[in-house]
Design a protein around this motif. Structure first.
Motif, PDB file in Angstrom:
ATOM      1  N   LEU A  45       0.839  -1.075   0.282  1.00  0.00           N
ATOM      2  CA  LEU A  45       0.001  -0.043  -0.025  1.00  0.00           C
ATOM      3  C   LEU A  45       1.019   1.304   0.049  1.00  0.00           C
ATOM      4  O   LEU A  45       1.883   1.279   0.656  1.00  0.00           O
ATOM      5  CB  LEU A  45      -0.976  -0.212   1.101  1.00  0.00           C
ATOM      6  CG  LEU A  45      -2.113   1.064   1.318  1.00  0.00           C
ATOM      7  CD1 LEU A  45      -3.077   0.607   0.051  1.00  0.00           C
ATOM      8  CD2 LEU A  45      -2.867   0.838   2.698  1.00  0.00           C
ATOM      9  N   SER A  53      -4.065   5.712   6.752  1.00  0.00           N
ATOM     10  CA  SER A  53      -4.697   4.594   7.331  1.00  0.00           C
ATOM     11  C   SER A  53      -4.773   4.508   8.947  1.00  0.00           C
ATOM     12  O   SER A  53      -5.587   4.553   9.619  1.00  0.00           O
ATOM     13  CB  SER A  53      -4.806   3.293   6.585  1.00  0.00           C
ATOM     14  OG  SER A  53      -4.947   3.266   5.252  1.00  0.00           O
ATOM     15  N   SER A 116      -7.983   3.040   1.998  1.00  0.00           N
ATOM     16  CA  SER A 116      -7.614   1.580   2.084  1.00  0.00           C
ATOM     17  C   SER A 116      -8.864   0.915   1.343  1.00  0.00           C
ATOM     18  O   SER A 116      -8.666   0.791   0.200  1.00  0.00           O
ATOM     19  CB  SER A 116      -7.361   1.181   3.407  1.00  0.00           C
ATOM     20  OG  SER A 116      -8.348   1.221   4.315  1.00  0.00           O
TER      21      SER A 116
END
Length: 303
Positions: A45, A53, A116
């Motif tokens: 990510l 996040s 996310s």
């Protein structure tokens, strides 16, 4: 209105007052364990999305703390440990704290969904709901097992962190959840022993207030042992090395030794031993998850 509230009556809240509503010390643990979940998760990510996040998870935890303070303001006003918090001291009004908590709750879930995925956002929303509704409103004032069941909320951050990267939940984050879940009663009941009179005065049925000292200490030892056993289990499922297992085992032994010392304490030494166990429990969890993350980073470097 309490005497403390009278001191602040009419005062305008400052940013620091709202920051205090977030329970920043609890947030630090949430950030640390959520980061561990995200770091161990397979997949990638973007670093900025990881930052967003983890921040959203931390803010969600803070929102839970703010809403908890709204509904526990009457309890907080009675207890010496909490009577200087923003609501009982009068620095922040109930309506302002409620709006603040709701806004941050919704915002954190939406940001996590954007940064996310919807699985992680749904888990964060459930965490907030569980802490505010199940623990604070349903369990806390009704059962001495409040922190055992309610501890699930505090154990979810590594699961949310994992899901933020992968979009799913597997055995590894569930084991991390289990470690924190088993750790929570021994940690919190040690504090409750120190604050037994406060909880009794507030009418909160924490275990040390309603059970005998022997029963409370035995249950603390039971959960300490279960935590110590769960710690190295991440190695058994292939999520960590044997070096981590050694560190986890040593930390677990330390935790259990302090719990045994509390079990064998006299009336005169109970508070001292409870305080030591409480301190050790905090070090234990930070050190355990720190070792887990270090183990993962070393493995990646050596691969």
């Amino acid at each position: 209105m309490t005497d403390i509230a009278a001191v602040y009556e009419g005062a305008d809240p400052i940013p620091g007052d709202f920051y205090d509503l977030l329970k920043p010390r609890v947030m630090s643990l949430v950030v640390f364990t959520a980061l561990a979940g995200a770091l161990l998760a397979p997949g990638t990510l973007h670093p900025l999305l990881i930052l967003l996040s983890i921040t959203a998870i931390a803010v969600g935890a803070g929102a839970s703390g703010a809403l908890n303070m709204v509904f526990d303001a009457d309890i907080d006003a009675v207890m010496s440990r909490t009577r200087t918090r923003p609501l009982p001291s009068g620095r922040v009004s109930r309506d302002a704290a409620l709006g603040f908590g709701i806004l941050l709750s919704a915002g954190s879930v939406m940001v996590l969904a954007f940064a996310s995925n919807y699985v992680a956002a749904g888990l964060l929303a459930f965490t907030i709901f569980f802490y505010v509704v199940i623990y604070t409103l349903v369990l806390k004032r009704r059962t001495p097992q409040n922190i055992v069941i309610g501890g699930a909320a505090g154990a979810l951050p590594p699961v949310v962190g994992w899901a933020a990267v992968t979009g799913d939940v597997t055995l590894v984050p569930l084991v991390m959840f289990g470690i924190i879940f088993l750790w929570t009663p021994a940690h919190f009941w040690a504090l409750a022993i120190l604050k037994r009179d406060d909880y009794a005065l507030a009418g909160v049925p924490m275990l040390p207030c309603v059970a005998s000292a022997t029963s409370t200490r035995r249950q603390i030892l039971l959960y300490a042992v279960l935590t110590a056993v769960a710690g190295p289990s991440l190695t058994l499922i292939g999520a960590a090395s044997w070096a981590y297992a050694v560190v986890a085992s040593a930390l677990g032994v330390w935790f259990v030794v302090r719990a045994v010392a509390l079990l064998n304490a006299t009336e005169d030494t109970e508070r001292r031993n409870a305080g030591r166990l409480f301190g050790v429990s905090i070090v234990y969890l930070f050190a355990l998850f720190g070792a887990l993350m270090a183990d993962h980073v070393i493995a990646m470097v050596l691969a």
